[in-house]
Design a protein around this motif. Structure first.
Motif, PDB file in Angstrom:
ATOM      1  N   TYR A  41      29.651 -17.938  46.861  1.00  0.00           N
ATOM      2  CA  TYR A  41      30.033 -19.225  46.282  1.00  0.00           C
ATOM      3  C   TYR A  41      29.096 -20.340  46.732  1.00  0.00           C
ATOM      4  CZ  TYR A  41      32.631 -23.560  45.595  1.00  0.00           C
ATOM      5  OH  TYR A  41      32.989 -24.834  45.253  1.00  0.00           O
ATOM      6  N   SER A  42      28.815 -20.402  48.041  1.00  0.00           N
ATOM      7  CA  SER A  42      27.950 -21.472  48.558  1.00  0.00           C
ATOM      8  C   SER A  42      26.530 -21.351  48.010  1.00  0.00           C
ATOM      9  CB  SER A  42      27.925 -21.437  50.085  1.00  0.00           C
ATOM     10  OG  SER A  42      27.445 -20.190  50.555  1.00  0.00           O
ATOM     11  N   ASP A  43      26.060 -20.118  47.790  1.00  0.00           N
ATOM     12  CA  ASP A  43      24.712 -19.913  47.243  1.00  0.00           C
ATOM     13  C   ASP A  43      24.643 -20.400  45.798  1.00  0.00           C
ATOM     14  OD1 ASP A  43      23.849 -18.661  49.618  1.00  0.00           O
ATOM     15  OD2 ASP A  43      24.684 -16.752  48.951  1.00  0.00           O
ATOM     16  N   ILE A  78      23.283  -9.664  43.095  1.00  0.00           N
ATOM     17  CA  ILE A  78      23.672 -11.073  42.949  1.00  0.00           C
ATOM     18  C   ILE A  78      22.673 -11.983  43.644  1.00  0.00           C
ATOM     19  CG2 ILE A  78      25.451 -12.775  43.490  1.00  0.00           C
ATOM     20  CD1 ILE A  78      27.505 -10.474  43.242  1.00  0.00           C
ATOM     21  N   SER A  79      22.240 -11.610  44.851  1.00  0.00           N
ATOM     22  CA  SER A  79      21.261 -12.421  45.586  1.00  0.00           C
ATOM     23  C   SER A  79      19.951 -12.529  44.826  1.00  0.00           C
ATOM     24  CB  SER A  79      21.013 -11.811  46.973  1.00  0.00           C
ATOM     25  OG  SER A  79      22.180 -11.820  47.755  1.00  0.00           O
ATOM     26  N   ASN A  80      19.525 -11.411  44.242  1.00  0.00           N
ATOM     27  CA  ASN A  80      18.283 -11.421  43.457  1.00  0.00           C
ATOM     28  C   ASN A  80      18.411 -12.330  42.242  1.00  0.00           C
ATOM     29  OD1 ASN A  80      15.568  -9.833  42.958  1.00  0.00           O
ATOM     30  ND2 ASN A  80      16.628  -9.866  41.000  1.00  0.00           N
ATOM     31  N   LYS A 130      18.267 -15.986  43.317  1.00  0.00           N
ATOM     32  CA  LYS A 130      16.932 -16.383  43.765  1.00  0.00           C
ATOM     33  C   LYS A 130      15.990 -16.639  42.589  1.00  0.00           C
ATOM     34  CE  LYS A 130      15.391 -14.343  47.342  1.00  0.00           C
ATOM     35  NZ  LYS A 130      14.896 -13.295  48.272  1.00  0.00           N
ATOM     36  N   TYR A 131      16.100 -15.839  41.530  1.00  0.00           N
ATOM     37  CA  TYR A 131      15.128 -15.932  40.438  1.00  0.00           C
ATOM     38  C   TYR A 131      15.707 -16.485  39.135  1.00  0.00           C
ATOM     39  CZ  TYR A 131      12.257 -13.055  43.493  1.00  0.00           C
ATOM     40  OH  TYR A 131      11.545 -12.585  44.552  1.00  0.00           O
ATOM     41  N   SER A 132      16.975 -16.890  39.152  1.00  0.00           N
ATOM     42  CA  SER A 132      17.593 -17.400  37.932  1.00  0.00           C
ATOM     43  C   SER A 132      17.040 -18.773  37.570  1.00  0.00           C
ATOM     44  CB  SER A 132      19.113 -17.494  38.107  1.00  0.00           C
ATOM     45  OG  SER A 132      19.699 -18.129  36.990  1.00  0.00           O
ATOM     46  N   GLY A 187      15.351  -5.490  48.098  1.00  0.00           N
ATOM     47  CA  GLY A 187      16.746  -5.660  47.694  1.00  0.00           C
ATOM     48  C   GLY A 187      17.179  -4.733  46.580  1.00  0.00           C
ATOM     49  N   LEU A 188      16.463  -4.770  45.451  1.00  0.00           N
ATOM     50  CA  LEU A 188      16.847  -3.934  44.316  1.00  0.00           C
ATOM     51  C   LEU A 188      16.464  -2.475  44.540  1.00  0.00           C
ATOM     52  CD1 LEU A 188      16.057  -6.204  41.236  1.00  0.00           C
ATOM     53  CD2 LEU A 188      18.244  -5.763  42.358  1.00  0.00           C
ATOM     54  N   SER A 189      15.449  -2.237  45.366  1.00  0.00           N
ATOM     55  CA  SER A 189      15.103  -0.851  45.707  1.00  0.00           C
ATOM     56  C   SER A 189      16.232  -0.214  46.512  1.00  0.00           C
ATOM     57  CB  SER A 189      13.791  -0.819  46.501  1.00  0.00           C
ATOM     58  OG  SER A 189      13.457   0.507  46.856  1.00  0.00           O
ATOM     59  N   ILE A 190      16.801  -0.989  47.443  1.00  0.00           N
ATOM     60  CA  ILE A 190      17.951  -0.506  48.207  1.00  0.00           C
ATOM     61  C   ILE A 190      19.123  -0.252  47.271  1.00  0.00           C
ATOM     62  CG2 ILE A 190      19.685  -1.192  49.905  1.00  0.00           C
ATOM     63  CD1 ILE A 190      17.473  -2.616  51.440  1.00  0.00           C
TER      64      ILE A 190
END
Length: 295
Positions: free
Chosen positions: A169-171, A205-207, A210-212, A261-264
Motif C-alpha cells: 500500500y505504501s509503495d 507487484i514490486s516490478n 518500479k516500472y509502471s 525479481g522476475l527470474s526468482i
C-alpha cells in the motif's frame, strides 16, 4: 499360358506379402526405437538404444541415434556442471559481500555521529543501503536455487493476493498509483507453498510498481489465472520477452535493480508446477500467472 500366368500371380502375391511383412516389421522396430528413445531422454542413464530388428537400415538408424544420445548427454552434463558452478559462485560471492557491507554500514553510522550532517553522507548511506539490498537479493536467489524440496499446503489465492497487495500500500501511495483490483468472489484454492507464492506475487507487484507509467491492474478469474498489467511506454516486445532472464534489467531504473525479481518468480512458479509468461501489447505489459488445480 494360363499356367505361367498363375505362377506369375503367385510370385507377385508372395512378393507383396513379403513387402507388407517387411513394412510391418519396420513399423514395429520404429515404434520400439521411439519408445526407447523417449525413455532414454526422460531418464538420466548411460544406456543406449537396443533394437531387436535385424534390418540393416533400422540398425543404422539406431546407431546414429545412439551417437546423438552420447553427444546430448555430454552437453547435458556440461550444462549441469556449469549450472552448479554458477550457483556456487553466486552463493560465495553474495556471502563474501555481506560481511564487508555490514562493516561499511556500521562505520558510516559512526561517522554520522562524529561529523556534522551532510548531504554527501545521506547519498553515501542511500547507495550503501541499495548495495546491501541487492546483495541480499542475490544471496536469497542463490539459496532458492539450492533448495529442491518444498512443502505444499492448501492456500486461497484470493486471500494471499489481497494480503500481498495490501503489504504494498505504501509503495503504491508513494508512486501515486491507485491499483485496480478485480478478483473473483468465488474462492480459488491451490496446493502450493505459501511462502513461495507470496515471494512470487511480491516480486511481480514490486516490478510493476518500479516500472509502471502510473497505473496497475490485477485480475483473478475463476480458473485461477492471475493477470498483472501496467502501462510501460518505454518497454519493447523484445525486452518483455527477456524479463524472466537472470540478471536482465530494462534500461529504466536498472541501477536500482538486480534483475533477479522476475527470474526468482519464474523459478519458484515452475518449481510448483505453474506457468508464468509476459505479454506486451499497445504499450501495456501483462504478466500471466497460473497454477494447476491438481498437484
Amino acid at each position: 499360358m494360363i499356367t505361367w500366368l498363375c505362377v506369375f500371380c503367385f510370385l507377385l502375391a508372395a512378393a507383396l506379402l513379403l513387402v507388407i511383412l517387411k513394412i510391418l516389421l519396420m513399423r514395429r522396430a520404429l515404434r520400439e526405437i521411439c519408445r526407447e528413445l523417449q525413455e532414454k531422454l526422460e531418464e538420466d542413464t548411460n544406456t543406449l538404444l537396443q533394437v531387436s530388428s535385424r534390418d540393416s537400415s533400422i540398425r543404422s538408424l539406431a546407431a546414429q541415434l545412439n551417437t546423438q544420445l552420447r553427444l546430448l548427454r555430454d552437453r547435458r552434463h556440461k550444462y549441469q556442471q556449469g549450472d552448479r558452478e554458477l550457483k556456487e559462485a553466486i552463493t560465495n560471492m553474495a556471502h563474501d559481500l555481506r560481511t564487508p557491507l555490514t562493516a561499511v554500514c556500521g562505520y558510516l553510522e559512526l561517522l554520522k555521529q562524529d561529523c556534522p550532517p551532510s548531504r554527501y553522507f545521506d547519498l553515501l548511506e542511500n547507495r550503501t543501503e541499495l548495495l546491501k539490498t541487492l546483495t541480499e537479493e542475490l544471496f536469497r536467489y542463490s539459496v532458492l536455487l539450492a533448495e529442491e524440496d518444498w512443502e505444499p499446503e492448501t492456500v486461497l489465492l484470493n486471500s494471499v493476493l489481497q494480503e500481498c497487495l495490501a503489504s504494498h500500500y505504501s509503495d503504491f501511495k508513494k508512486e501515486g498509483i491507485i491499483p485496480e483490483i478485480h478478483l473473483t468472489e468465488n474462492p480459488v484454492s491451490r496446493s502450493l507453498n505459501r511462502s513461495f507464492l507470496c515471494r512470487i506475487l511480491d516480486n511481480i507487484i514490486s516490478n510493476a510498481i518500479k516500472y509502471s507509467d502510473g497505473d496497475f491492474q490485477v485480475f483473478l478469474d475463476e480458473s485461477g489465472e492471475m493477470r498483472f498489467s501496467n502501462l510501460a511506454r518505454d518497454l519493447t516486445p523484445v525486452a518483455a520477452g527477456r524479463l524472466f532472464d537472470r540478471f536482465y534489467t530494462v534500461e529504466t531504473g536498472a541501477r536500482d535493480s538486480s534483475g533477479l525479481g522476475l527470474s526468482i518468480a519464474k523459478t519458484l512458479t515452475e518449481r510448483m508446477g505453474g506457468t508464468i509468461r509476459a505479454e506486451y501489447r499497445q504499450e501495456r505489459l501483462s504478466i500471466f500467472l497460473s497454477f494447476s488445480a491438481r498437484m
